[in-house]
Design a protein around this motif. Structure first.
Motif, mmCIF file in Angstrom:
data_model
loop_
_atom_site.group_PDB
_atom_site.id
_atom_site.type_symbol
_atom_site.label_atom_id
_atom_site.label_comp_id
_atom_site.label_asym_id
_atom_site.label_seq_id
_atom_site.Cartn_x
_atom_site.Cartn_y
_atom_site.Cartn_z
ATOM 1 N N GLN A 1 0.910 -1.251 -0.181
ATOM 2 C CA GLN A 1 0.038 0.223 -0.119
ATOM 3 C C GLN A 1 0.806 1.359 0.031
ATOM 4 N N ALA A 2 0.399 2.051 -1.023
ATOM 5 C CA ALA A 2 1.323 3.464 -0.850
ATOM 6 C C ALA A 2 1.089 4.207 0.141
ATOM 7 N N GLN A 3 2.345 4.808 0.761
ATOM 8 C CA GLN A 3 2.310 5.876 1.730
ATOM 9 C C GLN A 3 2.928 7.018 1.315
ATOM 10 N N LEU A 4 2.336 8.218 1.356
ATOM 11 C CA LEU A 4 3.334 9.337 1.521
ATOM 12 C C LEU A 4 3.078 10.319 2.461
ATOM 13 N N VAL A 5 4.221 10.820 2.994
ATOM 14 C CA VAL A 5 4.336 11.514 3.996
ATOM 15 C C VAL A 5 5.067 12.807 3.916
ATOM 16 N N GLU A 6 4.581 14.111 3.984
ATOM 17 C CA GLU A 6 4.928 15.114 3.811
ATOM 18 C C GLU A 6 5.501 15.842 4.808
ATOM 19 N N SER A 7 6.688 16.798 4.691
ATOM 20 C CA SER A 7 7.352 17.432 6.026
ATOM 21 C C SER A 7 7.959 18.678 5.245
ATOM 22 N N GLY A 8 8.252 19.688 6.208
ATOM 23 C CA GLY A 8 9.006 20.719 5.930
ATOM 24 C C GLY A 8 8.017 22.280 5.694
ATOM 25 N N GLY A 9 6.833 21.981 5.943
ATOM 26 C CA GLY A 9 6.060 23.131 6.102
ATOM 27 C C GLY A 9 6.242 23.981 7.291
ATOM 28 N N GLY A 10 5.730 25.118 7.350
ATOM 29 C CA GLY A 10 5.936 26.055 8.526
ATOM 30 C C GLY A 10 5.377 27.339 8.064
ATOM 31 N N SER A 11 6.009 28.226 9.137
ATOM 32 C CA SER A 11 5.616 29.883 8.891
ATOM 33 C C SER A 11 6.606 30.544 8.355
ATOM 34 N N VAL A 12 6.567 31.376 7.504
ATOM 35 C CA VAL A 12 7.775 32.167 6.843
ATOM 36 C C VAL A 12 7.131 33.759 6.620
ATOM 37 N N GLN A 13 7.892 34.585 6.515
ATOM 38 C CA GLN A 13 7.577 35.815 6.153
ATOM 39 C C GLN A 13 7.678 35.779 4.552
ATOM 40 N N SER A 14 6.936 36.797 4.057
ATOM 41 C CA SER A 14 6.877 37.250 2.560
ATOM 42 C C SER A 14 8.331 37.178 2.092
ATOM 43 N N GLY A 15 8.753 36.611 0.924
ATOM 44 C CA GLY A 15 10.002 36.812 0.473
ATOM 45 C C GLY A 15 10.644 35.609 0.724
ATOM 46 N N GLY A 16 10.434 35.054 1.618
ATOM 47 C CA GLY A 16 11.045 33.830 2.043
ATOM 48 C C GLY A 16 11.006 32.602 1.344
ATOM 49 N N SER A 17 11.914 31.354 2.039
ATOM 50 C CA SER A 17 11.627 30.242 1.142
ATOM 51 C C SER A 17 11.523 29.089 2.151
#
Length: 127
Positions: free
Chosen positions: A1-17
């Protein structure tokens, strides 16, 4: 069974990465993609990549976002630069193992083309 797990989200100011990651297992995909769903809006395709390395981007992110995959093809990335508050959304990773065709490449940013989904990672961009 396929599993996909996202990470790396968060809060950032405009212009950020931010760099999102999607770890996959249990699937030999022919295409993978990132979708996003802003609050109160429908889910929309952001960027996609097929097994041959062909990519497709939504107009709103062209030149700012970049989709890539690890050499082992078990992790998908989304590098997001020059972020704006309009990029605030829940970001989802999706994968599919259907046949790669000319038509499927045209439709890589359509959610209906994907059978496997992660649970999402939240991105908030403040002005």
């Amino acid at each position: 069974q396929a599993q996909l797990v996202e990470s790396g989200g968060g809060s950032v100011q405009s212009g950020g990465s931010l760099r999102l990651s999607c770890a996959t297992s249990g699937i030999q995909y022919t295409r993978m993609a990132w979708f996003r769903q802003p609050p109160g809006q429908e889910r929309a395709g952001v960027a996609a990549m097929d097994e041959d390395g062909v990519t497709k981007y939504a107009d709103s992110v062209k030149g700012r976002f970049s989709i890539s995959q690890a050499n082992t093809r078990n992790t998908l990335y989304l590098q997001m630069n020059s972020l704006t508050p309009e990029d605030t959304a829940m970001y989802y990773c999706a994968a599919d193992s259907g046949e790669n065709t000319y038509v499927s490449r045209l439709l890589m940013l359509y959610a209906e083309r994907y059978k496997s989904w992660g649970r999402g990672t939240a991105v908030t961009v403040s002005s």
